[in-house]
Design a protein around this motif. Structure first.
Motif, PDB file in Angstrom:
ATOM      1  N   HIS A  53       0.858  -1.185   0.000  1.00 36.62           N
ATOM      2  CA  HIS A  53       0.000   0.000   0.000  1.00 36.62           C
ATOM      3  C   HIS A  53       0.898   1.240   0.000  1.00 36.62           C
ATOM      4  O   HIS A  53       1.704   1.430   0.916  1.00 36.62           O
ATOM      5  CB  HIS A  53      -0.918   0.003   1.218  1.00 36.62           C
ATOM      6  N   VAL A  54       0.738   2.066  -1.013  1.00 35.47           N
ATOM      7  CA  VAL A  54       1.629   3.203  -1.240  1.00 35.47           C
ATOM      8  C   VAL A  54       0.867   4.505  -1.023  1.00 35.47           C
ATOM      9  O   VAL A  54      -0.195   4.725  -1.618  1.00 35.47           O
ATOM     10  CB  VAL A  54       2.201   3.161  -2.673  1.00 35.47           C
ATOM     11  N   ASN A  55       1.417   5.368  -0.167  1.00 40.77           N
ATOM     12  CA  ASN A  55       0.821   6.673   0.124  1.00 40.77           C
ATOM     13  C   ASN A  55       1.502   7.736  -0.737  1.00 40.77           C
ATOM     14  O   ASN A  55       2.695   7.999  -0.586  1.00 40.77           O
ATOM     15  CB  ASN A  55       0.987   6.994   1.611  1.00 40.77           C
ATOM     16  N   LEU A  56       0.719   8.353  -1.628  1.00 46.67           N
ATOM     17  CA  LEU A  56       1.244   9.399  -2.506  1.00 46.67           C
ATOM     18  C   LEU A  56       0.779  10.787  -2.082  1.00 46.67           C
ATOM     19  O   LEU A  56       0.802  11.728  -2.879  1.00 46.67           O
ATOM     20  CB  LEU A  56       0.813   9.128  -3.951  1.00 46.67           C
ATOM     21  N   GLY A  57       0.356  10.920  -0.828  1.00 47.32           N
ATOM     22  CA  GLY A  57      -0.074  12.219  -0.332  1.00 47.32           C
ATOM     23  C   GLY A  57      -1.351  12.684  -1.003  1.00 47.32           C
ATOM     24  O   GLY A  57      -2.346  11.960  -1.062  1.00 47.32           O
ATOM     25  N   ALA A  58      -1.337  13.902  -1.542  1.00 46.39           N
ATOM     26  CA  ALA A  58      -2.525  14.479  -2.168  1.00 46.39           C
ATOM     27  C   ALA A  58      -2.978  13.694  -3.390  1.00 46.39           C
ATOM     28  O   ALA A  58      -4.137  13.802  -3.813  1.00 46.39           O
ATOM     29  CB  ALA A  58      -2.248  15.935  -2.556  1.00 46.39           C
ATOM     30  N   ARG A  59      -2.098  12.876  -3.937  1.00 48.59           N
ATOM     31  CA  ARG A  59      -2.445  12.083  -5.120  1.00 48.59           C
ATOM     32  C   ARG A  59      -3.122  10.771  -4.754  1.00 48.59           C
ATOM     33  O   ARG A  59      -3.472   9.979  -5.626  1.00 48.59           O
ATOM     34  CB  ARG A  59      -1.196  11.831  -5.959  1.00 48.59           C
ATOM     35  N   GLY A  60      -3.290  10.537  -3.452  1.00 50.83           N
ATOM     36  CA  GLY A  60      -4.042   9.368  -3.019  1.00 50.83           C
ATOM     37  C   GLY A  60      -3.180   8.151  -2.737  1.00 50.83           C
ATOM     38  O   GLY A  60      -1.967   8.251  -2.542  1.00 50.83           O
ATOM     39  N   LEU A  61      -3.825   6.996  -2.710  1.00 48.84           N
ATOM     40  CA  LEU A  61      -3.178   5.729  -2.398  1.00 48.84           C
ATOM     41  C   LEU A  61      -3.119   4.847  -3.637  1.00 48.84           C
ATOM     42  O   LEU A  61      -3.985   4.915  -4.503  1.00 48.84           O
ATOM     43  CB  LEU A  61      -3.938   4.998  -1.286  1.00 48.84           C
ATOM     44  N   ARG A  62      -2.090   4.008  -3.695  1.00 46.67           N
ATOM     45  CA  ARG A  62      -1.975   3.003  -4.740  1.00 46.67           C
ATOM     46  C   ARG A  62      -1.718   1.660  -4.075  1.00 46.67           C
ATOM     47  O   ARG A  62      -1.134   1.590  -2.995  1.00 46.67           O
ATOM     48  CB  ARG A  62      -0.837   3.328  -5.716  1.00 46.67           C
ATOM     49  N   THR A  63      -2.152   0.594  -4.725  1.00 41.23           N
ATOM     50  CA  THR A  63      -1.956  -0.748  -4.194  1.00 41.23           C
ATOM     51  C   THR A  63      -1.294  -1.625  -5.245  1.00 41.23           C
ATOM     52  O   THR A  63      -1.741  -1.659  -6.400  1.00 41.23           O
ATOM     53  CB  THR A  63      -3.302  -1.379  -3.777  1.00 41.23           C
TER      54      THR A  63
END
Length: 205
Positions: A53-63
């Motif tokens: 689970h990747v946190n990109l800040g204002a760009r949201g999350l990616r999995t």
């Protein structure tokens, strides 16, 4: 985990099959189209799947869903870590099409690990697992299927007793009172008289 020796615990006979979802902070070191490299506190298990689970800040999350290809020990800031290379599965959600490793603010790796629940008290339980990812201080979620359905509990590993080679380790686990998981597994097991044996004594596992 501290608990009075007079606290009740329940020994499951036979032990209940369970699944632990271990959660680790990792560093995403490199990202390619079908491959990701992370630095993890524990080594990877060849062929095992991890969800990143990747946190990109204002760009949201990616999995990302990856399968471990290889692992090697490394030293980072004087601490032993493990560089784990994973092949990204075709069913990954939000793959690396619109972002790169430098965009990542934080990263969590989650892996489902089969375990057995040996005994339980109001505050903790004893698990048995062959996984190297369950070490003292590790956190995660415990899933247990009981007679009345599926139940979930957050936990932290308080101690790990490593057994001889080819034998599973025993893990003393502290149950964390985090909502909204509902009634505790201990309360539910206490009602299953045909499945457990009640014992006074040390409930620390």
């Amino acid at each position: 985990m501290t608990e009075r020796r007079s606290a009740a615990r329940f020994v499951l006979v036979p032990p209940a099959d369970a699944v632990v979802r271990s959660i680790q902070d990792v560093v995403l070191e490199r990202l390619e189209r079908r491959k990701v490299v992370i630095v993890s506190p524990t080594p990877g298990v060849h062929g095992a799947r991890r969800t990143i689970h990747v946190n990109l800040g204002a760009r949201g999350l990616r999995t990302l869903v990856g399968e471990t290809w290889r692992t090697q020990p490394v030293v980072a800031n004087g601490v032993l870590r493990h560089r784990v290379t994973l092949g990204i599965a075709e069913d990954a959600v939000g793959g690396p099409a619109d972002w790169e490793a430098g965009d990542v603010l934080s990263c969590l790796a989650v892996r489902a690990v089969p375990t057995r629940l040996l005994n339980i008290s109001a505050r903790g339980c004893l698990l048995e697992s062959a996984s190297v990812e369950l070490y003292a201080g590790a956190i995660g979620v415990l899933d247990v299927e009981l007679q009345d359905g599926h139940h979930v509990e957050a936990f932290r590993v308080s101690r790990a007793a490593v057994q001889a080679r080819a034998r599973p380790s025993r893990l003393g686990v502290e149950l964390l009172p985090i909502e909204p998981f509902g009634p505790s597994i201990f309360q539910l097991i206490a009602q299953l008289n045909d499945h457990v044996t009640a014992q006074p004594g040390d409930a620390r596992g």
